[in-house]
Structures are given as C-alpha cells and as structure tokens.
Scaffold this motif. Structure first.
Motif, short mmCIF file in Angstrom:
data_model
loop_
_atom_site.label_atom_id
_atom_site.label_comp_id
_atom_site.label_asym_id
_atom_site.label_seq_id
_atom_site.Cartn_x
_atom_site.Cartn_y
_atom_site.Cartn_z
N THR A 30 37.28 39.14 31.91
CA THR A 30 38.74 39.34 32.56
C THR A 30 39.52 38.72 31.21
OG1 THR A 30 38.13 38.92 34.56
CG2 THR A 30 40.29 38.39 34.15
N THR B 13 47.03 40.25 33.51
CA THR B 13 45.70 39.89 33.63
C THR B 13 45.02 41.30 33.62
OG1 THR B 13 45.94 37.78 34.78
CG2 THR B 13 43.71 38.92 34.63
N HIS C 264 41.18 43.49 33.72
CA HIS C 264 39.58 43.33 34.00
C HIS C 264 38.94 44.54 33.27
CE1 HIS C 264 40.34 40.44 37.13
NE2 HIS C 264 41.69 41.20 37.32
N GLU D 194 31.07 42.14 33.01
CA GLU D 194 32.54 42.14 33.15
C GLU D 194 33.15 41.00 32.44
OE1 GLU D 194 33.54 42.43 37.31
OE2 GLU D 194 32.57 40.58 37.70
#
Lengths: 216, 216
Positions: free
Chosen positions: B80, B7, B9, B78
């Motif tokens: 992800t 993952t 960000h 943001e």
C-alpha cells in the motif's frame, strides 16, 4: 559587516574541516584536490570522496546544529577554497525559493551519484570504475582527447575506487586498449568517445550522468 | 478539485513506477515491500533499493521535467502506497520554507545513507552488512528483541547487499553468534544490543545513524 564569502588557501596535508566539528561553513573547491575521510571505531580509515575544482563540501552547514560528517584534507601541493558562512547560506535557503530549489537539485544529484557508484561496484569491472572516475573529470566533454593531472597517491585512489593498489595498476594497464595512457599522476585520454564506449555500457545511466549534472 | 493525496494498493510483481517515465508523483510506502531496480545497456539488472513502511520514493518529482531514475516493483503479496502529485509537492516546496527545509533534510539523509553503504563495502564483512540491514529495520529500537518478516527472495536480498546468495547463507550462519535466528523469511533478533556491537564497530557512524534519521 562580515563579508559574504572569502577565499582561503591551504597547503598539502592541511585539514580543511574535521569530522564531528560544528558545520559553520559551506565550502567550494576552486583549485587543488581534497580527500574526504571517515574513521571506524575499529580503526579503519575510509575515503568517501576526492574533491576538486567546482566540488562543494560541508553540505551539513545547510542544517542548524549539524556537524561535518567527514574529515577533509589537502592532497597535492595546495588548494584554494571559497568559504560561505552557514548562517548566510541558511538565510538564503529560507528567503529565496529559487536558491533552495538549486540546493535541493544539488543534494539530489549527490544522492544519485552515490547510488550510481554503489551500482558500479556490482556492474562494472575495476578498469571500468577507473575509467568512469576519469570521465567525470572530463565533465561534459564528449569527444576528442584530454590530459589530466591527478595528484592523488595510488593507494588513496585505489581505496576511493574500492579496490587494492595492485588491482588499480592492472586496471591502468587494461585501459590502454581504450586509449588511456598513465604516466605517474599525469594521464592522457586519447579518445573520450572510445573510453565512454568501454565504460558506460555497464552503467544504467549509459553515459547520461553528466547531462543530469549539467541541468542544475 | 483533485485530492491532495490518495492511497493505492498493489499486488506482487506490479510495477509502481518505471525508469524513465515522467516523475508525476512522490510516493510513500505505507505497508509491504518494493524493489527498486535499474538496467545497464549490457543487460545487468542492479537492485538499488529495498523499500518498506515509511520509505519515500520518486524524489525526482521534486524537480520539473524530471524522470524516475529507477523501476519500482512489489515484492511479497501486496503493498500500500500513498501518492502525492508532483505539482502539489513542488508548490509546497516553493511556498513553504519549512517544508522545503524538511525535503532538504531528507535528501541529505538519503545521500548520507548511500555514502555510508558505500563505506560499508570496504569496512564491513558480509555478515556485518546483513546485520546493518536488519538493524535499520528495527529503526530506533536500541535494546531488547525483535521479530521481522522480510518477504524478499534470497537472491534479491543478496544482490541488494552486494554479495552472492551463498555468501548471504554463510552470513546468516555467522550472525547466529550475535543472536540472530533466520527461518526462511522470518527473522528473530534476540538481542539488538549484541547485534549492534557485532555490526557498528566497523562503521564510522558507530550506531549513531538512526539518531540522525530521527532528527528529521
């Protein structure tokens, strides 16, 4: 045993496949021109594709229980099409990973072309969009001249290119400066290089779209 | 051993992948909004996609030696994203026929959506195109109300929908009659059924587009 594939001949206005019918076959155009259309509930017909030699239709046949997402009908005097039964195609996909890789490539390429056409609606003039359509019919030929016969009525070609028939007429006039001469359904491109310069400068692929198609 | 997926960000304006870079990964958006763009040689930027939760990008990673065909950048505060290395994905495609069938389904669906968006340029009004974009964010929800936060600046959303910013403002006004209230980037759809009636009557899928996506 049923043959793996067979050739079928159609005449002007014949329906080859119908929107909503079970997708029993994958089709490859050998010669002639087809019009792919869809209908909205409020009665508008949209032309989502014009197919000719080498084009594939009925990709829905790759998937179980799928239906054709458009209607396909013959333009011009006649068309010849090769038919592959859906179960044969689906078995090949299941058993032959190189075949399924080719199919993925094909689907990716189709998606890319649809996105590119969408892009052109905002980056290109009508004359450039007509030029792009003509260049695609020249396939990978990059230089020299080319003659094309396109048995597609003006209002159909205009609708496919997302413009009014009078805009198409104006675009044909404008393409003269890039060496394209239109006489009814017969078109002469005097200089493919010049036409590419006129068209591809307003496309984010800058003329490399054929190269990708040839990779398949 | 490298993990199968990880993952990552990102923050506003970060570039997630660049047009022309080697397609090393397949990406799945977990949260946030991304803008997919391409640039023409004559300097026009086109917005070919707006991605959010659940959307996949970088399909080029399915194919050896492919490059990303667009630039992806974070909108809003943001984002992800889950990253899958290209070699893992390509091995899965080669060895697992049910995985490759899913990928084919996905590519076919993406192609279908791009063609549908192209259709809407000629069958739908600007307000209907905006309504269609909002309905897609409701996924398969068919009734009731819904609130959406879309951190996408007006000129970007307008460009993605193929209209001018002032047309987008007018479209937002027009959607009030279908129960849609826009307050900056917060949008309230009071009645999804009413919005569907307003929008889907001018689409050849007549609102069945989500059904197909859910089949995957």
């Amino acid at each position: 045993m049923a043959p793996l594939m067979r050739t079928r001949h159609f005449r002007k206005d014949d329906a080859i496949l119908c929107h909503g019918d079970k997708a029993d076959n994958l089709w490859v155009v050998v010669s002639g021109w087809l019009k792919l259309t869809r209908q909205t509930p409020d009665g508008k017909e949209t032309i989502i594709g014009l197919c000719t030699d080498g084009d594939i239709l009925g990709e829905a046949a790759l998937f179980a229980h799928a239906q054709y997402p458009y209607h396909a009908e013959v333009l011009g005097a006649e068309a010849t099409v090769v038919v592959l039964p859906a179960d044969v195609v689906r078995n090949l996909v299941k058993e032959d990973s190189s075949f399924s890789a080719s199919i993925m490539h094909l689907l990716n390429e189709r998606m890319f072309q649809a996105q590119l056409k969408l892009e052109h609606m905002s980056t290109m003039s009508a004359a450039q969009r007509l030029g792009c359509f003509l260049l695609r019919l020249c396939h990978s030929q990059e230089h020299g001249s080319r003659e094309l016969d396109i048995p597609v009525e003006k209002h159909i070609l205009a609708a496919f290119l997302g413009m009014k028939p009078e805009t198409l007429s104006r675009s044909q006039q404008q393409l003269k400066e890039a060496g394209v001469v239109v006489k009814g359904q017969h078109i002469v491109i005097n200089n493919i290089t010049a036409l590419r310069q006129y068209v591809c400068n307003s496309c984010s692929e800058s003329g490399a779209c054929d190269a990708e198609a040839d990779d398949e």
